[in-house]
Scaffold this active site. Structure first.
Site, mmCIF file in Angstrom:
data_model
loop_
_atom_site.group_PDB
_atom_site.id
_atom_site.type_symbol
_atom_site.label_atom_id
_atom_site.label_comp_id
_atom_site.label_asym_id
_atom_site.label_seq_id
_atom_site.Cartn_x
_atom_site.Cartn_y
_atom_site.Cartn_z
ATOM 1 N N ARG A 51 38.541 44.264 47.407
ATOM 2 C CA ARG A 51 37.886 42.999 47.475
ATOM 3 C C ARG A 51 38.576 41.901 47.402
ATOM 4 O O ARG A 51 38.697 40.716 48.256
ATOM 5 C CB ARG A 51 36.394 42.623 46.953
ATOM 6 N N THR A 52 39.338 41.828 46.242
ATOM 7 C CA THR A 52 39.920 40.454 45.625
ATOM 8 C C THR A 52 41.497 40.259 46.719
ATOM 9 O O THR A 52 41.480 39.044 47.221
ATOM 10 C CB THR A 52 40.429 40.867 44.287
ATOM 11 N N LYS A 80 62.960 47.768 40.304
ATOM 12 C CA LYS A 80 64.292 47.801 39.836
ATOM 13 C C LYS A 80 64.609 47.270 38.360
ATOM 14 O O LYS A 80 65.811 47.302 37.928
ATOM 15 C CB LYS A 80 65.275 47.216 40.691
ATOM 16 N N ARG A 101 47.545 39.908 40.820
ATOM 17 C CA ARG A 101 46.761 40.888 40.116
ATOM 18 C C ARG A 101 47.725 41.913 39.183
ATOM 19 O O ARG A 101 48.788 42.262 39.882
ATOM 20 C CB ARG A 101 45.862 41.821 40.792
ATOM 21 N N HIS A 129 39.432 37.462 34.876
ATOM 22 C CA HIS A 129 39.273 37.500 36.237
ATOM 23 C C HIS A 129 38.271 36.400 36.800
ATOM 24 O O HIS A 129 37.535 36.339 37.380
ATOM 25 C CB HIS A 129 38.608 38.697 36.824
HETATM 26 C C1 NCD Z 1 36.751 43.926 39.346
HETATM 27 C C2 NCD Z 1 38.003 43.941 38.864
HETATM 28 O O1 NCD Z 1 39.207 44.322 39.513
HETATM 29 O O2 NCD Z 1 38.174 43.830 37.674
HETATM 30 N N1 NCD Z 1 36.842 44.311 40.686
HETATM 31 C C3 NCD Z 1 36.727 43.117 41.879
HETATM 32 O O3 NCD Z 1 37.853 42.381 41.480
HETATM 33 N N2 NCD Z 1 35.994 42.902 42.509
HETATM 34 C C4 NCD Z 1 35.672 45.101 38.730
HETATM 35 C C5 NCD Z 1 36.253 46.469 38.599
HETATM 36 O O4 NCD Z 1 37.115 46.783 39.053
HETATM 37 O O5 NCD Z 1 35.267 47.143 37.901
#
Ligand code: NCD
Length: 349
Positions: A51-52, A80, A101, A129
């Site tokens: 999703r993100t 590397k 991320r 997050h």
């Molecule tokens: C979350 C994350 O990556 O922290 N997911 C997300 O970004 N929607 C929650 C999760 O992975 O449980």
């Protein structure tokens, strides 16, 4: 606001304008199709995401901008042995905004020190997050009209769930919010969160009992047990599946209670909850697209500025968190404050 690493980077006035912008984009998406024409987003995803990653990429494309990046660090020079400072110096000379991320806590904060363009934290380890928080706040505001005066239950892996850490800190700004922290003792929220709530005088209870807590809640935020953050697989096996919300338990809840989940779910929400009008998690994922469009619009149109370069730090870092960025990138400046690591927020012992 130059970077978005933590919800704390945004004032409440900035949040209110971001929400208004997201609502306007939702209502009139065609007005924004060229808003970021010619701008480029670097998408640096060192850890899995659906999703993100997709919502950020879609957001940039729907605003008329372009995207480059990777969703597997093995395809970049980081594999590397390139240091973070060099990767970011280079990427930020190409891009107008960077989304990142990573499993490494404090890495996005560290990246922001070397970036000529805004950097957005799309999740750093078990730490924060904040764009998921924007998604959560947007969903609640849209449904309830306000973020004030509500009982919020957070259930599951509150230790490793970064969405939980960001959300608690963000909601604590609003009047009359009480927290019900529902988890097994082994997965309770980190101490820096309870300390923060205690210092701000915010009402919170820690409990292991979901059924007994549900009737009091206006919002129930379910989370999965974060398998990838466990060093001992047997411990994960013992704790997974500890809470399962199902249609039977929903009978105990208020008629207006919202069920949120950042997704992906594993088995903590049974499929029989999906048809319930109180199940908001898929709509929540959609809200994430619009609020990320609003965030990109706000940040990616800023003028770029190369940060001043400081000499490498000679003092050693004191953070003992094995997942902290200071464990691998020794040149980073020491940002400790009040006995807490300035990158990952761990207590310095
Ligand atoms: C979350 C994350 O990556 O922290 N997911 C997300 O970004 N929607 C929650 C999760 O992975 O449980």
């Amino acid at each position: 606001m130059r970077h978005f690493i933590d919800f704390e980077d945004m004032s409440t006035a900035e949040w209110n304008s971001l929400y208004s912008l997201a609502s306007d984009i939702m209502a009139h998406p065609r007005d924004y199709v060229d808003a970021l024409r010619g701008r480029v987003m670097a998408s640096l995803f060192f850890e899995p995401s659906t999703r993100t990653n997709f919502s950020f990429q879609t957001a940039m494309l729907k605003l008329g901008g372009g995207v480059f990046g990777f969703a597997d660090a093995n395809t970049s020079s980081v594999s590397k042995g390139e240091c973070l400072k060099d990767t970011i110096t280079m990427c930020s000379s190409y891009a107008d905004v960077i989304t990142m991320r990573t499993p490494v806590e404090g890495m996005v904060k560290a990246a922001s020190l070397y970036s000529a363009c805004p950097v957005i934290n799309a999740g750093d380890g078990g730490h924060l997050h904040p764009t998921q928080t924007l998604t959560d706040l947007t969903t609640i505001t849209e449904r309830r009209g306000s973020l004030e005066n509500m009982n919020v239950g957070l259930c599951g892996d509150l230790k490793n769930g970064r969405t939980v850490h960001s959300l608690i800190r963000a909601l604590s700004r609003f009047e009359g919010v009480s927290f019900f922290l529902i988890s097994p003792r082994e997965l309770a929220v980190p101490e820096y969160i309870t300390k923060f709530l205690g210092e701000k005088g915010i009402r919170f209870v820690e409990t292991t009992n979901l059924e007994a807590t549900i009737p009091q809640l206006d919002v129930l935020y379910m989370t999965r047990v974060q398998r990838e953050r466990f060093s001992d697989p047997a411990e994960y096996e013992r704790l997974k599946g500890v809470y399962v919300l199902n249609a039977q338990k929903m009978k105990l809840a208020k008629r207006e209670m919202m069920v949120l989940h950042p997704l992906p779910r594993v088995d903590e929400i049974a499929l029989d909850v999906d048809p319930d009008p109180r199940a908001c998690y898929f709509h929540q994922a959609e809200c994430g697209l619009y609020v990320r469009m609003a965030l990109l619009l706000t940040l990616a149109s800023k003028e770029k500025a190369r940060p001043e370069q400081s000499l490498p730090e000679t003092r050693p870092h004191r953070c003992k968190n094995p997942r902290c960025i200071t464990r691998t990138e020794a040149y980073l400046p020491v940002l400790d404050e009040d006995g807490v690591c300035g990158y990952c927020d761990s207590k310095l012992v």
